[in-house]
Design a protein around this motif. Sequence first.
Motif, short mmCIF file in Angstrom:
data_model
loop_
_atom_site.label_atom_id
_atom_site.label_comp_id
_atom_site.label_asym_id
_atom_site.label_seq_id
_atom_site.Cartn_x
_atom_site.Cartn_y
_atom_site.Cartn_z
N GLN A 194 26.67 44.03 -47.08
CA GLN A 194 25.78 43.78 -45.95
C GLN A 194 26.55 43.99 -44.65
O GLN A 194 27.60 43.41 -44.44
CB GLN A 194 25.24 42.36 -46.03
N THR A 195 26.02 44.86 -43.80
CA THR A 195 26.68 45.14 -42.51
C THR A 195 25.82 44.77 -41.33
O THR A 195 26.22 44.95 -40.19
CB THR A 195 27.03 46.64 -42.42
N ASN B 295 20.95 40.67 -35.65
CA ASN B 295 21.34 41.90 -34.96
C ASN B 295 20.12 42.73 -34.60
O ASN B 295 20.06 43.35 -33.54
CB ASN B 295 22.26 42.73 -35.84
N LEU B 296 19.12 42.74 -35.50
CA LEU B 296 17.90 43.50 -35.24
C LEU B 296 17.15 42.91 -34.05
O LEU B 296 16.65 43.64 -33.19
CB LEU B 296 17.02 43.50 -36.49
N VAL B 297 17.05 41.57 -33.98
CA VAL B 297 16.38 40.92 -32.86
C VAL B 297 17.08 41.27 -31.55
O VAL B 297 16.44 41.57 -30.53
CB VAL B 297 16.33 39.40 -33.07
N ALA B 298 18.40 41.27 -31.59
CA ALA B 298 19.16 41.61 -30.38
C ALA B 298 18.93 43.06 -29.98
O ALA B 298 18.80 43.39 -28.80
CB ALA B 298 20.64 41.35 -30.62
N LYS C 152 20.38 53.75 -32.37
CA LYS C 152 21.13 52.53 -32.65
C LYS C 152 20.25 51.50 -33.36
O LYS C 152 20.69 50.83 -34.31
CB LYS C 152 21.66 51.95 -31.33
N LEU C 153 18.99 51.39 -32.91
CA LEU C 153 18.06 50.48 -33.56
C LEU C 153 17.77 50.93 -34.99
O LEU C 153 17.73 50.10 -35.92
CB LEU C 153 16.76 50.40 -32.74
N LYS C 154 17.59 52.22 -35.16
CA LYS C 154 17.33 52.74 -36.52
C LYS C 154 18.53 52.50 -37.43
O LYS C 154 18.37 52.16 -38.60
CB LYS C 154 17.00 54.23 -36.44
N GLN C 155 19.72 52.69 -36.92
CA GLN C 155 20.91 52.45 -37.73
C GLN C 155 21.02 50.98 -38.11
O GLN C 155 21.44 50.64 -39.23
CB GLN C 155 22.15 52.89 -36.95
N THR C 156 20.62 50.09 -37.18
CA THR C 156 20.63 48.65 -37.49
C THR C 156 19.68 48.35 -38.64
O THR C 156 20.01 47.56 -39.54
CB THR C 156 20.24 47.84 -36.25
#
Length: 906
Positions: free
Chosen positions: A608-609, A614-617, A586-590
């Motif tokens: 942009q999606t 979002n990455l920080v979260a 999930k982190l990699k997809q973010t």
Amino acid sequence: MSYLNSESENESHLLNVIVSLQAQELQCDVNRTKNKNISEFKQIDAKIDQQLTENHNALKQIPEVYSNVLERIKFAQGKIKSCKEKIDRCKTSLQCQREDLKRLYLDSVTNGQILDLLARIDKVREVSGVLDNYIKHKHYQHATRLLKTNVALLEGNLSSVDALKDIKEELKKRKDTLHLELIQQLQNHLYLKASSAKEKVQLFRSGEPPEMDNEEEYEDEEEDLTKDPEEDTYKFLKLLIQSLQQLDRLDETEEVLEKNMESELRSILNNTAQDLLYKKRLTDQIDNQPTLFPELLEECFAKYRAVAASHHVVINAIEHLRFSSQANRYSNSRVWSNIQTCVEFLLRDYLAVDEDVTSQTLNTAPISYVAAKNDMSVFFARSGRRPEKVQSSLFSFESSATGLTRSSECRTQQYNSDTAATAYELPALCHKSPHNITLVFKQITNFIREINNVINMTGTQLIPLQHFLNEFVDNKFLPTLQGKVKKDIAEATEGNSGLNMVKLPANKIGWPRPLLQGTLKVQEELAELRSLMNRMPKYCNKFLDIIYEVLKSYKRICHNTFSNIVGINVIGATQTVCHIWFKDEKLKQTIRELPAWKDIFKGGLEEQTSTHANLVAAISTHLGKDILDKDAMIADGERLIQLAQLQDSINWLIQYVDSFVENLQRDKELQDQLTGSNMKLLEDCRNLLNERMSELLQLAEDCLMILYLEIRVQCYYHLLIVLRKQEYKVDMVNSDPDSGVTLLNKFLSQLEEKIRDFLPASHTKFLFEGLGYIMSGIIISNASYIKEINNGGLKKMSRNILALQQNLTNITLTHELELERAGFYYELLYQKPEEILRNIVEQQKRFTKSEYVELIQLYYRSNRHSKNNNKRSEKQLNLHLVKLNEIMENESESSGEEKSNGVDLC
């Protein structure tokens, strides 16, 4: 007859009249008919009288004419009788002289024969000189005819002349000598002078022998004594065959030609190699040895084409003159078989077929010119004795008319001289190696195609040379090449040598940054294999298989290198935080949905999606309450640089292979030389290469992602220490930021300074873009771990944030607004909670509810003085938190209404 005819006509006419009268029944009709007939009779009578009157004179002349004719007949009869009497007298006279004439005729015939024999004897005595003159000018047809005629004469009519016995024996010896000279001249023109007929030999390049199969082409040639008979080599060869046929030596000639063919062809190899080496030495071009082998082969092929064309002329001439249909070993197939044997013999030596080349390298670098025992010089050194084994020497001069009849007397004397033979030795033309096949493969395949066309080889049957070539490439060259490629890549990548950086000119490799030594070696091998595909298109799929194995092996090497750098497969090593994060899909997809990532790998065409928030979260879900362990990071910056170098080198290799595959698809010349099945295999190999490139691309993405995550791990590590272990309730504030901030800034600055030399600007930008969001999120979200803070602590926090902001600005060359947000967050502590809540209402919220809660709680923790005050503070804190909750709920409702009305104030 006319009278009789007229009389019969009158009688018939009279009968017709009578019949017509009888047929009349009435008297009136009879009278009418009678009167009509009387009238016609009168008319006819009148005509007769008229004709008698007119011919009366002619009737009178008839008796006179008859009398004259009778007199002339009587006169002629008298003359005939007189002639007959004269003939009888002549006959009697001829019979009387017949015996005398017969006697005189016999005497004249006898005297003529005697004179003819005397003339022939005189000519026989002069034959030797005339024969020498013919042979001197090489008019062998006239010499053969003259010799054959005079020998037949001496053995026939003049056999009883004892005075001519010596001449007869001499001419018989001259006949044998002439036979040997004809054989010598035939071999000389077949092998040494055949190449002079260049125009006809050119036809052999397209596989079409000279058209000489029609009957008119093989009519007996006649020598022109006024011209040089050697001007036309093919005509001269036919004249030699005709001369040998007149000597009844065709069968012996065929045996000699078939017996000496292989030695003569090998002599051509020897002489060609010596001439080529001598020429190169004169022009000081001997250093470029690898080119000598193709030149030698091309020269030999050209001469062999000429030799085959000459043999074709001779064979057809013999078949034309031979009356029987008996098959003979000497044929066009036999000629090409011997040529293939010699070419195969040459290739076996230069390709080191019979040697163990496991310890040799497949380079084509020039070798020393010092002669060695196993050097090629032993094959070029002229020796007086034949080697024990044919395979031990490349060329042989024994029983060779070619070696004894060089075009110039100087060369003949040099080769026949013992001193010259023992003192002159030549080195090898080039280094013996299976790799030499790449220099001459197209030459050999074209030559094989010519041979197939000439001998009409059809179906799947292979000629010996083609069978040898296929066996060598499949069983010797390809395995040796594969082993050499594997060994070179292993040497270039083993240990730490694979991580050595090599800086090459950008115009040479098309890349402005240094690359890993192992990657460059892989590219060199791929370039060499691509060159081999052009040189040997038939084995294109085999080379693609090797390329696939090379990329597969290098992908495994890169993956091992990647694992060692990250510490995945290192025994006893602590698993790094970035690797733990890396396993979170999930982190990699973010990260993959970030705009900067799409700019690098997808061209930035998608919307942009994801945002850095979002990455920080996503990262926050992996963080606990404990500070990160230093051993759980890639603390060594050199390892990160190596990771960047690996990623950049893989990217360069991917681009090279993509270009490689694209060029294969556009290479029309290569595709034209492949069959349908090979084209299908080529397409399958290209698909496999694309799959391998996808795997390498994934590895490059993983390298970049690990770098991305490790930089953020470093930020968390240093900033958490700053926030959780530092005191922020101080009176005296140092002007310098905290040591953790300083270490983090130093790490980021040094990493960026080094990494930009090994990564493109877009990748460097991606790695450091969004660090402001991360730092701001860390600083804000960890406010709950600050026990107390006063004005001095707030100033200290502001200096830390300012130092981070300035450092990031220097790195990214953009103003980091998110760090200003963090500074504004802590500046709110200069205000009271009531003012903070009023600002939320007046200016709308800039932080989340939980962040405001932590801020208010930090404010009350920092302003406690006594227990009574503490209880009061807790009460006020609860009131403020309740009010904050109401304000945030109202803000959410108003925000929802505005969004529903199409207005988004955020």
